[in-house]
Design a protein around this motif. Structure first.
Motif, short mmCIF file in Angstrom:
data_model
loop_
_atom_site.label_atom_id
_atom_site.label_comp_id
_atom_site.label_asym_id
_atom_site.label_seq_id
_atom_site.Cartn_x
_atom_site.Cartn_y
_atom_site.Cartn_z
N THR A 1 4.18 26.45 12.41
CA THR A 1 5.47 25.58 12.93
C THR A 1 5.11 25.16 14.40
OG1 THR A 1 6.39 25.22 10.80
CG2 THR A 1 7.63 24.79 12.30
N THR A 2 5.08 26.46 14.76
CA THR A 2 5.72 27.14 16.45
C THR A 2 4.85 26.07 17.01
OG1 THR A 2 6.78 29.48 15.67
CG2 THR A 2 5.75 28.64 17.65
N PHE A 3 2.95 26.20 16.61
CA PHE A 3 2.26 25.46 17.62
C PHE A 3 2.26 24.15 17.35
CE2 PHE A 3 -2.55 23.92 17.11
CZ PHE A 3 -2.66 24.42 17.80
N ARG A 4 2.58 23.66 16.29
CA ARG A 4 2.37 22.41 16.23
C ARG A 4 3.29 21.77 16.96
NH1 ARG A 4 2.89 23.35 10.39
NH2 ARG A 4 4.76 21.99 10.52
N GLU A 5 4.28 22.26 17.25
CA GLU A 5 5.64 21.76 18.73
C GLU A 5 5.54 21.77 19.85
OE1 GLU A 5 8.91 24.26 16.30
OE2 GLU A 5 9.43 23.02 14.98
N ASP B 1 -1.04 37.54 25.53
CA ASP B 1 0.26 37.17 26.03
C ASP B 1 0.44 35.24 25.88
OD1 ASP B 1 1.42 34.81 28.37
OD2 ASP B 1 1.59 37.12 28.85
N GLU B 2 1.93 35.79 25.40
CA GLU B 2 2.17 34.81 24.94
C GLU B 2 2.34 32.97 24.87
OE1 GLU B 2 3.93 34.29 21.18
OE2 GLU B 2 2.57 35.69 21.13
N ARG B 3 2.49 33.09 26.55
CA ARG B 3 2.13 31.89 27.08
C ARG B 3 0.38 30.77 27.28
NH1 ARG B 3 4.97 34.57 32.30
NH2 ARG B 3 3.50 35.99 31.41
N LEU B 4 -0.04 31.79 26.58
CA LEU B 4 -1.71 32.44 26.82
C LEU B 4 -2.30 31.62 25.93
CD1 LEU B 4 -3.85 31.24 29.16
CD2 LEU B 4 -3.86 33.69 30.19
N LYS B 5 -2.00 32.55 24.67
CA LYS B 5 -2.00 32.97 23.78
C LYS B 5 -3.48 31.71 22.96
CE LYS B 5 -1.52 36.10 19.27
NZ LYS B 5 -0.30 36.80 18.75
N SER B 6 -1.83 30.64 22.40
CA SER B 6 -2.76 29.77 21.53
C SER B 6 -3.86 28.90 22.26
CB SER B 6 -1.51 28.73 21.61
OG SER B 6 -0.34 29.27 20.28
N ALA B 7 -4.44 28.80 23.48
CA ALA B 7 -4.77 28.43 24.63
C ALA B 7 -6.14 28.88 24.34
CB ALA B 7 -4.24 27.65 25.49
N TYR B 8 -6.09 29.97 24.89
CA TYR B 8 -6.83 30.98 23.94
C TYR B 8 -8.24 31.35 23.46
CZ TYR B 8 -9.34 35.80 23.82
OH TYR B 8 -10.46 36.47 23.15
N MET B 9 -7.08 31.06 21.81
CA MET B 9 -7.57 31.43 20.96
C MET B 9 -8.33 30.04 20.38
SD MET B 9 -4.21 32.83 18.13
CE MET B 9 -5.11 33.07 16.94
N LEU B 10 -7.81 28.74 20.50
CA LEU B 10 -8.40 27.29 20.51
C LEU B 10 -9.27 27.83 20.83
CD1 LEU B 10 -5.54 25.07 20.64
CD2 LEU B 10 -6.89 25.91 18.60
N ALA B 11 -9.35 28.21 22.72
CA ALA B 11 -11.39 28.28 23.69
C ALA B 11 -11.64 29.25 22.53
CB ALA B 11 -10.90 28.98 24.50
#
Length: 358
Positions: free
Chosen positions: A302-306, A274-284
């Motif tokens: 770039t999108t992640f940094r923003e 899920d796009e809303r959760l994906k970045s946090a999940y990948m980091l974890a």
């Protein structure tokens, strides 16, 4: 010059044409509108507005100008708009307790209120659905309020009462009704889309939550709109996952175990992409695997940094993992980090990368 004049005339014709196609608000006093509604056996649809209300202007100049709006309202109601701060509008505002704008009232020929809606909508389809609800006696706010006071409500009527109160802006009463309804629902009821608005009342870890997760496949089968379920799951796991990362709970053994448990549950309910959760999940997930290289490489996106706070999360995780990786991975982190620093001015990253050189 001639072409400019033609253009202005054309735009004026289009504007007037749209106005004629839209809702026809009649030039009547309130009493005249009631008299006409009695003669034609219709409800009065009254737009209660003020001159300073931006949302009122949006409804009047866009939504109510649509042809479909005219087709719906003009044949069903006596349409009246009234400035609540001028002339008889002042007394009408007191009479009907109008305090927010825009407020839309459905009024019977005898002058009593049947239904109200607080606030408009950019979607004509949605707004018409709200008005239709109020135009039906059995789902109108006044009827349901009296039925509830008599203690004769069934589950579906409580559901309808919730929506009537919600659209009328009566939040405290709505909260009471949602609590009453939740107490009446069976396990099977909780899996039905009719009661999707109650998902947000379910608390993480309680028996109801466990039941819903155990029956997630049935829940999804019963829903036409899957986003309601995904939004609920995000509200549960997104908050827990981000809090765990932001507060750096991963620095303790207990916190790391907690983070791993959340990741497992996110995967179990299928929300890892899920796009809303994906970045946090990948980091974890990378933190659990102690994959510092993957974490630093996320800064290339770039999108992640923003995303608010995510650069700080990367730096915190890299700092935590600096003494937990082997020599091979440490060199890869240094190489990737230095390459990124050539592209980005990140002094904080430079300080963290130095720890991987030791």
């Amino acid at each position: 010059m001639r072409s400019i004049v033609i253009c202005i005339v054309f735009m004026s014709v289009v504007f007037v044409g749209r106005a004629q196609e839209g809702v026809k608000f009649e030039d009547l006093t309130f009493e005249q509108a009631l008299k006409k509604s009695k003669e034609e056996k219709k409800l009065v649809f009254m737009d209660c507005y003020t001159q300073w209300c931006g949302a009122c202007k949006v409804m009047l100049n866009t939504v109510f100008r649509e042809k479909e709006a005219g087709d719906f309202f003009n044949s069903r109601f006596i349409c009246l708009k009234c400035d609540m701060e001028v002339s008889e509008g002042v007394e009408l505002a007191k009479r009907f307790g109008v305090k927010g704008f825009p407020t839309f009232l459905l009024i019977r020929p005898d002058g009593t209120e049947q239904h109200r809606i607080l606030g408009g909508s950019s979607s004509l389809k949605d707004f018409i659905a709200w008005v239709e609800m109020g135009a039906r006696k059995e789902t109108s706010l006044d009827y349901l309020t009296k039925l509830y006071a008599a203690g004769k409500m069934k589950k579906k009527q409580l559901r309808d009462y919730h929506w009537a109160l919600y659209h009328a802006g009566f939040r405290e009463k709505d909260k009471e009704i949602m609590t009453k309804l939740a107490e009446k629902l069976s396990n099977k009821d909780w899996l039905q889309e009719d009661f999707s608005f109650l998902l947000g009342e379910i608390k993480y870890g309680d028996d109801r939550f466990k039941y819903m997760i155990e029956n997630l496949s049935s829940l999804r089968k019963n829903y036409k709109e899957q986003e309601s379920i995904n939004s609920w799951l995000y509200s549960i796991y997104g908050v827990r996952l981000k809090d765990c990362l932001y507060w750096e709970e991963f620095r303790t053994k207990e916190g790391l175990e907690k983070l791993g448990k959340i990741c497992q549950e996110v995967e179990m309910v299928g929300m890892q992409d899920d796009e809303r959760l994906k970045s946090a999940y990948m980091l974890a997930n990378d933190c659990m695997k102690k994959d510092a290289e993957k974490i630093v490489l996320m800064l290339e996106d770039t999108t992640f940094r923003e995303k608010k706070g995510y650069v700080r999360l990367v730096l915190s995780l890299l700092d935590y993992m600096s003494d937990k990786v082997d020599g091979v991975q440490a060199r890869k982190v240094v190489e990737s980090g230095e390459r990124i620093m050539k592209q980005l001015d990140m002094q904080d990253l430079k300080e963290v990368i130095e720890k991987y050189k030791q």
